[in-house]
Design an enzyme around this catalytic site. Sequence first.
Site, PDB file in Angstrom:
ATOM      1  N   HIS A 114     -38.283  10.335  -5.513  1.00 34.97           N
ATOM      2  CA  HIS A 114     -37.229  10.181  -4.515  1.00 34.97           C
ATOM      3  C   HIS A 114     -36.885  11.548  -3.935  1.00 34.97           C
ATOM      4  O   HIS A 114     -37.049  12.582  -4.591  1.00 34.97           O
ATOM      5  CB  HIS A 114     -35.960   9.586  -5.134  1.00 34.97           C
ATOM      6  CG  HIS A 114     -35.979   8.084  -5.227  1.00 34.97           C
ATOM      7  ND1 HIS A 114     -35.702   7.268  -4.164  1.00 34.97           N
ATOM      8  CD2 HIS A 114     -36.237   7.267  -6.290  1.00 34.97           C
ATOM      9  CE1 HIS A 114     -35.773   6.003  -4.558  1.00 34.97           C
ATOM     10  NE2 HIS A 114     -36.104   5.980  -5.833  1.00 34.97           N
ATOM     11  N   ASP A 125     -31.632  10.945  -1.665  1.00 38.90           N
ATOM     12  CA  ASP A 125     -31.603   9.586  -2.231  1.00 38.90           C
ATOM     13  C   ASP A 125     -30.788   9.552  -3.513  1.00 38.90           C
ATOM     14  O   ASP A 125     -29.973   8.649  -3.737  1.00 38.90           O
ATOM     15  CB  ASP A 125     -33.018   9.102  -2.536  1.00 38.90           C
ATOM     16  CG  ASP A 125     -33.919   9.105  -1.328  1.00 38.90           C
ATOM     17  OD1 ASP A 125     -33.390   9.182  -0.202  1.00 38.90           O
ATOM     18  OD2 ASP A 125     -35.149   9.036  -1.507  1.00 38.90           O
ATOM     19  N   HIS A 156     -32.690   3.557  -9.579  1.00 37.36           N
ATOM     20  CA  HIS A 156     -32.644   4.065 -10.955  1.00 37.36           C
ATOM     21  C   HIS A 156     -31.394   4.920 -11.178  1.00 37.36           C
ATOM     22  O   HIS A 156     -30.748   4.830 -12.225  1.00 37.36           O
ATOM     23  CB  HIS A 156     -33.894   4.892 -11.247  1.00 37.36           C
ATOM     24  CG  HIS A 156     -35.130   4.071 -11.459  1.00 37.36           C
ATOM     25  ND1 HIS A 156     -35.728   3.354 -10.450  1.00 37.36           N
ATOM     26  CD2 HIS A 156     -35.873   3.851 -12.589  1.00 37.36           C
ATOM     27  CE1 HIS A 156     -36.801   2.728 -10.940  1.00 37.36           C
ATOM     28  NE2 HIS A 156     -36.916   3.015 -12.220  1.00 37.36           N
TER      29      HIS A 156
END
Length: 424
Positions: A343, A347, A300
């Site tokens: 996350h 990340d 994302h």
Amino acid sequence: MSDVSKWRIPRIEKWLSDNGFQAYVDLFCKQHKIDGSALLMLTEADLKQPPLEIQILGDVKRLMICIRQLQKANEGILQELGFENGVGSRLSPQVIVHEHKLTSRRRKYDSGTSIGSEDSRETEDIFFNESHSSESLGSQSIDLDPEIWKTVLSYVYVFSVFLLTSFIMVIVHDRVPDMKKYPPLPDIFLDNVPLIPWAFKLCELTGMTMVILWMGILFFHKHRFILLRRMFSLAGTIFLLRCVTMLITSLSVPGVHLECDAKVYGTLTKKLVRALEIWKGLGMSIQGVRSCGDYMFSGHTVWITLLNFFITEYTPRRMYWLHTACWVMNLFGIFFILAAHEHYSIDVFVAFYISSRLFLYYHALANNRTAMMRDRNRTRIWFPLFSFFESKCTGIVPNRYEWPLPWPNALVEYCNGKKKGHRH
């Protein structure tokens, strides 16, 4: 435009005609057999003196500007030919800047854009503005061939990578560590920011907003196929790297609220079916996709970062309000991912760093032909897709806009009239 030194005489004829020097096609190509190598070595003295002996001073100056643009874009080739310090005497930076401005104005005139005062150019309609967010870093590309077939290949590339990514997500879900045995890792942000359950969906809605903005830019941008090719190439390469990082290391689930028990899908057929479900849902929770184990690094974050950089790169500098909005959405999107505890912070940080650096590295090479030529051997090894997709790139892709459809007639006539109006 590829290596100019390899241009044959017919290509020189086309180049002269494209730049408005049809009157000299016979002189250059028929009488004196000037090919690409000879063209690169021409100086202003060559144009003025026998045997060329061009009598019109304005044509000499304009032709020399175009030749110097070619020489600037092919400095690496000239060095290989033995011209370590360039052809003829070195120009001062002021002269180079002045010639670049003259070339830009002549191109604007040829394309129907006004070449009036600086103030008037700043107030031109957005559809016909040629400003570029990186214009100060290099000259515009001479060859802007859309090469649609390459765009199709880049789509096949990113399409294949997304299918592979979906399959890898199924595999890593099978290997997700047991939460009882491997609790969430310590994380400064996640340990100090409370869980916001709806934040991840808000991140995806932010990303969809940026997708709509990007689609609008592609619709109006004159060089939309080049832009698409670049985005497919970068996205495919980054997600291919993500496949590797997901596969080689399995991190524990970042939050106890996540239902991430390992799922054994058994047969290859069931894994492929699950991968297709993830691919169809674009890996988004608002599409009903729920996956675990795909933590290093955040997909994302990659998407919202790439969208931010592409939107700000391929819109005029004066649209600062749009650029600011995109950066705000990018940063808030990252915050929403972390606030949802989907996350780890690392990340997201790695995803932003890789996406932004690869975008800047790609465009730095694409916008600077000299750097591209000097590093072309390393580029072919480390970034082969760049060498293939940007083989004709010689500089910056200008931000020019148009109405791409033949209808409605009223809008087409308005745009055509606007172009004609810029010539007066």
